[in-house]
Design an enzyme around this catalytic site. Structure first.
Site, PDB file in Angstrom:
ATOM      1  N   THR A  72       0.848  -1.202   0.000  1.00 13.33           N
ATOM      2  CA  THR A  72       0.000   0.000   0.000  1.00 13.33           C
ATOM      3  C   THR A  72       0.880   1.246   0.000  1.00 13.33           C
ATOM      4  O   THR A  72       0.655   2.191  -0.770  1.00 13.33           O
ATOM      5  CB  THR A  72      -0.906  -0.015   1.259  1.00 13.33           C
ATOM      6  OG1 THR A  72      -1.780  -1.135   1.161  1.00 13.33           O
ATOM      7  CG2 THR A  72      -1.718   1.260   1.393  1.00 13.33           C
ATOM      8  N   GLN A 191       0.016  -9.553  -6.663  1.00 12.44           N
ATOM      9  CA  GLN A 191      -0.561 -10.894  -6.836  1.00 12.44           C
ATOM     10  C   GLN A 191       0.178 -11.686  -7.915  1.00 12.44           C
ATOM     11  O   GLN A 191      -0.093 -12.863  -8.121  1.00 12.44           O
ATOM     12  CB  GLN A 191      -2.046 -10.779  -7.213  1.00 12.44           C
ATOM     13  CG  GLN A 191      -2.903 -10.105  -6.154  1.00 12.44           C
ATOM     14  CD  GLN A 191      -3.135 -10.976  -4.917  1.00 12.44           C
ATOM     15  OE1 GLN A 191      -2.949 -12.199  -4.953  1.00 12.44           O
ATOM     16  NE2 GLN A 191      -3.535 -10.357  -3.822  1.00 12.44           N
ATOM     17  N   SER A 211       4.592  -7.022  -2.357  1.00 10.61           N
ATOM     18  CA  SER A 211       4.289  -7.163  -0.930  1.00 10.61           C
ATOM     19  C   SER A 211       4.837  -8.492  -0.436  1.00 10.61           C
ATOM     20  O   SER A 211       4.666  -9.521  -1.086  1.00 10.61           O
ATOM     21  CB  SER A 211       2.767  -7.141  -0.737  1.00 10.61           C
ATOM     22  OG  SER A 211       2.438  -7.430   0.596  1.00 10.61           O
ATOM     23  N   THR A 255      13.872   3.976   9.797  1.00  8.07           N
ATOM     24  CA  THR A 255      14.794   2.846  10.000  1.00  8.07           C
ATOM     25  C   THR A 255      14.246   1.602   9.323  1.00  8.07           C
ATOM     26  O   THR A 255      13.063   1.275   9.459  1.00  8.07           O
ATOM     27  CB  THR A 255      14.977   2.587  11.516  1.00  8.07           C
ATOM     28  OG1 THR A 255      15.474   3.783  12.108  1.00  8.07           O
ATOM     29  CG2 THR A 255      15.938   1.437  11.773  1.00  8.07           C
ATOM     30  N   CYS A 344      -9.223  -6.135   2.045  1.00  6.59           N
ATOM     31  CA  CYS A 344      -9.275  -4.730   2.455  1.00  6.59           C
ATOM     32  C   CYS A 344     -10.683  -4.170   2.364  1.00  6.59           C
ATOM     33  O   CYS A 344     -11.049  -3.275   3.110  1.00  6.59           O
ATOM     34  CB  CYS A 344      -8.354  -3.894   1.582  1.00  6.59           C
ATOM     35  SG  CYS A 344      -6.692  -4.504   1.599  1.00  6.59           S
TER      36      CYS A 344
HETATM   37  N1  PLP Z   1      -2.189  -4.527  -4.274  1.00  9.74           N
HETATM   38  C1  PLP Z   1      -2.840  -5.683  -4.437  1.00  9.74           C
HETATM   39  C2  PLP Z   1      -3.140  -6.169  -5.803  1.00  9.74           C
HETATM   40  C3  PLP Z   1      -3.237  -6.432  -3.329  1.00  9.74           C
HETATM   41  O1  PLP Z   1      -3.882  -7.587  -3.492  1.00  9.74           O
HETATM   42  C4  PLP Z   1      -2.927  -5.938  -2.031  1.00  9.74           C
HETATM   43  C5  PLP Z   1      -3.381  -6.674  -0.838  1.00  9.74           C
HETATM   44  O2  PLP Z   1      -4.332  -7.406  -0.855  1.00  9.74           O
HETATM   45  C6  PLP Z   1      -2.229  -4.732  -1.922  1.00  9.74           C
HETATM   46  C7  PLP Z   1      -1.883  -4.051  -3.060  1.00  9.74           C
HETATM   47  C8  PLP Z   1      -1.871  -4.166  -0.578  1.00  9.74           C
HETATM   48  O3  PLP Z   1      -0.907  -4.934   0.040  1.00  9.74           O
HETATM   49  P1  PLP Z   1      -0.442  -4.613   1.549  1.00  9.74           P
HETATM   50  O4  PLP Z   1      -1.533  -5.124   2.413  1.00  9.74           O
HETATM   51  O5  PLP Z   1       0.848  -5.315   1.720  1.00  9.74           O
HETATM   52  O6  PLP Z   1      -0.302  -3.162   1.674  1.00  9.74           O
END
Ligand code: PLP
Length: 393
Positions: A72, A191, A211, A255, A344
């Protein structure tokens, strides 16, 4: 009760090898990588090693990896950072092009920069299969376009975008206008990494988000690949959005999460090594699962998004059972964890914006479920899931 996990698109369990690689960095090698002394040097060396490992998997320079606290944050940096840098030099209203099916960490940032009057954003429609409309894309590219952000693979319906074609259109456009920097291309590959080629040179992307928690690594760590440390022909194209101590080439202060970064690098290496084999195995399981569902008498379901094959991630199933409500809860009650869309947006209880963008009604979008497989998903587990569906539907 035995529980079965079919929500790997939301989170993956940590690989034990990852946990093992991380553990020295909590107790023995705990120094701040910015410190001069031996403790700091050891931590800094670990971050360097991890950065180097990841850069090899992406085929880039180690300094092009900017570690963040999540995907994110990396997505926020890509969008806001490019807009911020552009605004430092120009009064013009820049254009960003994205798609209607991006993750919230792209869409919400785009909506915010629009609200703040910093940029105009075009949200490209997609086909029933979740593919960006390339004709429309070509039509909306203009000389004010500074950034195109299109995800590599979708988290809800598993559609894989034709990144090569999108980049081809951008390259032609740049050539016609003799533009060396804009439009930049960013992709959210969160993904995708487990299953698709993420060689940044072969793909030709300028920025890429990843991620750790989706690749069997720890939560709370991600990175943004930033081509050529954020400058083209000596001109910077991105500014930091988190400022302070100037870590990460000055693009992300704070950090470094040493253990997390070490864990992510180990997870990335394992995922890279398993990629081909896992892809094949999961494509087999996808077909096996759908055949199993079809064999249930009087079951009537629709697969949302692309057909099984090259344009769909091998671990993703998104289905709608006609007039079957509350499937996520019923399955959870029976011990099977699936989801109603992205983790989310689950809290928001809104019909999925992705399913709506591919033409589903509100009802269909709210009643569809996502099933996502992972490394531990086996034929046996799928048989159990099919039996459970038999009882429920
Ligand atoms: N982008 C995609 C396509 C995702 O599926 C996700 C999480 O589900 C994210 C971004 C966000 O990842 P994070 O939770 O590590 O911020």
């Amino acid at each position: 009760m035995k529980r079965f996990y079919f929500d790997h698109a939301a989170a993956t369990p940590m690989d034990p090898r990852v946990v093992k690689a991380m553990s020295p960095y909590y107790f023995d090698i705990f120094g701040n990588p910015g410190s001069i002394h031996k403790f700091g040097q050891e931590a800094s060396a670990a971050v360097f090693k991890a950065r180097n490992k990841i850069s090899k998997l992406l085929n880039c320079d180690y300094r092009e990896i900017i570690f963040t606290g999540s995907a994110t944050e990396a997505n926020n940096l890509a969008i806001r950072g490019v807009v911020k840098k552009f605004k430092e030099r120009s009064k013009e209203l820049p254009r960003i092009i994205t798609s209607q099916i991006e993750h919230e960490s792209i869409l919400e940032v785009c909506r915010e920069v629009e609200k703040e009057g910093l940029a105009e954003v075009i949200y490209l429609p997609v086909s029933k299969e979740g593919q960006v409309d390339l004709k429309k894309f070509k039509a909306v590219l203009n000389e004010r376009t500074i950034l195109v952000s299109i995800m590599y693979a979708n988290n809800e319906i598993g559609s894989i975008q034709l990144i090569g074609k999108i980049l081809g259109i951008i390259a032609n456009y740049k050539q016609e206008r003799s533009s060396s920097i804009f439009p930049l291309f960013h992709t959210d590959a969160v993904q995708a990494f487990n299953y698709l080629n993420c060689d940044v040179k072969e793909l030709g992307v300028d920025m890429m988000t990843l991620s750790s928690q989706k690749i069997y690594g720890p939560k709370g760590v991600g990175f943004l690949y930033v081509k050529n440390f954020g400058s083209i022909e000596g001109e910077k194209f991105i500014s930091p959005i988190i400022i302070g101590g100037g870590q990460e080439e000055g693009l992300r202060s704070g950090t470094e999460n040493v253990a997390g970064i070490v864990g992510m690098s180990e997870a990335a290496q394992i995922s890279f090594d398993l990629r081909k084999k896992e892809c094949q195995r999961l494509y087999g399981l996808q077909s096996y699962f759908l055949d199993g569902l079809r064999s249930i008498k009087r079951s009537s379901f629709v697969l949302n998004g692309p057909k099984i094959g090259d344009c769909r991630l091998p671990n993703n199933i998104n289905i709608y059972f006609k007039d079957k409500k509350d499937l996520v809860f019923k399955l959870d009650f029976a011990g099977f964890a699936v989801s109603g869309g992205s983790a989310c947006s689950a809290r928001l209880a809104k019909p999925s914006h992705v399913l709506k963008a591919i033409g589903c009604s509100d009802k269909k979008a709210s009643e569809s479920i996502r099933i996502s497989f992972g490394r531990k998903t086996s034929v046996r587990e799928i048989d159990r899931l099919i039996s459970c569906f038999k009882e429920i539907v």
